[in-house]
Design a protein around this motif. Structure first.
Motif, short mmCIF file in Angstrom:
data_model
loop_
_atom_site.label_atom_id
_atom_site.label_comp_id
_atom_site.label_asym_id
_atom_site.label_seq_id
_atom_site.Cartn_x
_atom_site.Cartn_y
_atom_site.Cartn_z
N ASP A 51 0.84 -1.21 0.00
CA ASP A 51 0.00 0.00 0.00
C ASP A 51 0.87 1.26 0.00
O ASP A 51 0.55 2.24 -0.66
N LEU A 52 1.97 1.23 0.74
CA LEU A 52 2.87 2.39 0.80
C LEU A 52 3.57 2.64 -0.53
O LEU A 52 3.82 3.79 -0.90
N PHE A 53 3.91 1.57 -1.23
CA PHE A 53 4.72 1.68 -2.45
C PHE A 53 4.01 1.11 -3.66
O PHE A 53 4.60 0.42 -4.49
N GLU A 54 2.74 1.44 -3.79
CA GLU A 54 1.95 0.93 -4.90
C GLU A 54 2.62 1.25 -6.23
O GLU A 54 3.01 2.38 -6.49
N GLY A 55 2.80 0.22 -7.04
CA GLY A 55 3.44 0.38 -8.34
C GLY A 55 4.95 0.26 -8.31
O GLY A 55 5.60 0.32 -9.35
N TYR A 56 5.54 0.08 -7.13
CA TYR A 56 6.99 0.02 -7.00
C TYR A 56 7.47 -1.28 -6.38
O TYR A 56 8.50 -1.32 -5.70
N TYR A 57 6.75 -2.35 -6.58
CA TYR A 57 7.15 -3.64 -6.04
C TYR A 57 6.76 -4.73 -7.02
O TYR A 57 5.94 -4.53 -7.90
N GLU A 58 7.40 -5.89 -6.86
CA GLU A 58 7.05 -7.07 -7.65
C GLU A 58 7.06 -8.27 -6.73
O GLU A 58 7.85 -8.35 -5.81
N ASP A 59 6.17 -9.20 -7.00
CA ASP A 59 6.13 -10.45 -6.25
C ASP A 59 6.93 -11.50 -6.99
O ASP A 59 6.86 -11.61 -8.22
N TYR A 60 7.71 -12.28 -6.23
CA TYR A 60 8.47 -13.39 -6.78
C TYR A 60 8.25 -14.61 -5.91
O TYR A 60 8.29 -14.52 -4.69
N GLY A 61 8.04 -15.75 -6.55
CA GLY A 61 7.95 -17.00 -5.82
C GLY A 61 9.34 -17.60 -5.66
O GLY A 61 10.28 -17.21 -6.36
N MET A 62 9.47 -18.52 -4.75
CA MET A 62 10.78 -19.14 -4.51
C MET A 62 11.32 -19.84 -5.74
O MET A 62 12.52 -19.86 -5.97
N LYS A 63 10.45 -20.41 -6.56
CA LYS A 63 10.91 -21.10 -7.77
C LYS A 63 11.53 -20.12 -8.77
O LYS A 63 12.36 -20.48 -9.57
N GLU A 64 11.11 -18.86 -8.71
CA GLU A 64 11.61 -17.85 -9.64
C GLU A 64 12.90 -17.19 -9.16
O GLU A 64 13.55 -16.48 -9.92
N MET A 65 13.28 -17.38 -7.91
CA MET A 65 14.41 -16.64 -7.35
C MET A 65 15.73 -16.84 -8.09
O MET A 65 16.45 -15.86 -8.31
N PRO A 66 16.10 -18.05 -8.50
CA PRO A 66 17.37 -18.15 -9.25
C PRO A 66 17.39 -17.28 -10.51
O PRO A 66 18.37 -16.62 -10.80
N MET A 67 16.28 -17.24 -11.24
CA MET A 67 16.19 -16.42 -12.44
C MET A 67 16.24 -14.94 -12.08
O MET A 67 16.92 -14.15 -12.74
N VAL A 68 15.55 -14.55 -11.01
CA VAL A 68 15.53 -13.15 -10.58
C VAL A 68 16.93 -12.72 -10.15
O VAL A 68 17.40 -11.65 -10.53
N MET A 69 17.62 -13.56 -9.40
CA MET A 69 18.98 -13.22 -8.93
C MET A 69 19.93 -13.09 -10.12
O MET A 69 20.76 -12.19 -10.15
N LYS A 70 19.79 -13.95 -11.11
CA LYS A 70 20.64 -13.87 -12.31
C LYS A 70 20.39 -12.56 -13.03
O LYS A 70 21.31 -11.86 -13.43
N GLU A 71 19.12 -12.20 -13.17
CA GLU A 71 18.76 -10.95 -13.86
C GLU A 71 19.30 -9.74 -13.09
O GLU A 71 19.85 -8.82 -13.70
N LEU A 72 19.15 -9.75 -11.79
CA LEU A 72 19.65 -8.63 -10.99
C LEU A 72 21.17 -8.50 -11.11
O LEU A 72 21.70 -7.41 -11.24
N THR A 73 21.85 -9.62 -11.08
CA THR A 73 23.31 -9.61 -11.20
C THR A 73 23.74 -9.10 -12.57
O THR A 73 24.62 -8.26 -12.67
N GLU A 74 23.08 -9.55 -13.62
CA GLU A 74 23.40 -9.10 -14.97
C GLU A 74 23.15 -7.62 -15.11
O GLU A 74 23.93 -6.90 -15.72
N ASN A 75 22.05 -7.12 -14.55
CA ASN A 75 21.74 -5.68 -14.61
C ASN A 75 22.79 -4.86 -13.89
O ASN A 75 23.20 -3.81 -14.35
N ASN A 76 23.26 -5.34 -12.74
CA ASN A 76 24.29 -4.61 -11.98
C ASN A 76 25.60 -4.61 -12.74
O ASN A 76 26.32 -3.59 -12.73
N ILE A 77 25.95 -5.70 -13.40
CA ILE A 77 27.19 -5.76 -14.17
C ILE A 77 27.09 -4.78 -15.35
O ILE A 77 28.01 -4.02 -15.62
N GLN A 78 25.95 -4.76 -16.03
CA GLN A 78 25.78 -3.85 -17.15
C GLN A 78 25.86 -2.40 -16.71
O GLN A 78 26.46 -1.57 -17.38
#
Length: 82
Positions: A51-78
């Motif tokens: 409610d505090l940050f409407e539009g500024y969050y995303e939900d991730y399930g545990m099964k998606e975390m490896p993919m999310v972590m890879k994406e975050l790492t790649e974005n930080n490297i770029q």
């Protein structure tokens, strides 16, 4: 929140929200995990944050975390190359 969480745990949650508000979260390499039995307030806290940050969050399930972590790492490297 003091009914649901100890002072120490509540402080961690409040610190995390404060880091988002003041912009420090962009520099921090941390994330919060809420865990516990049913009825311990996890969803309540998440609903408040959403409610505090409407539009500024995303939900991730545990099964998606490896993919999310890879994406975050790649974005930080770029970003560091630019």
């Amino acid at each position: 929140m003091s009914v649901l969480y100890s002072d120490e745990e509540r402080h961690k949650i409040e610190w995390s929200i404060g880091a988002i508000v003041n912009g420090d979260s962009k520099k921090l390499q941390k994330f919060c995990v809420l865990y516990g039995s049913a009825g311990t307030g996890k969803s309540t806290v998440l609903n408040i944050i959403q409610d505090l940050f409407e539009g500024y969050y995303e939900d991730y399930g545990m099964k998606e975390m490896p993919m999310v972590m890879k994406e975050l790492t790649e974005n930080n490297i770029q970003k560091s190359i630019k």
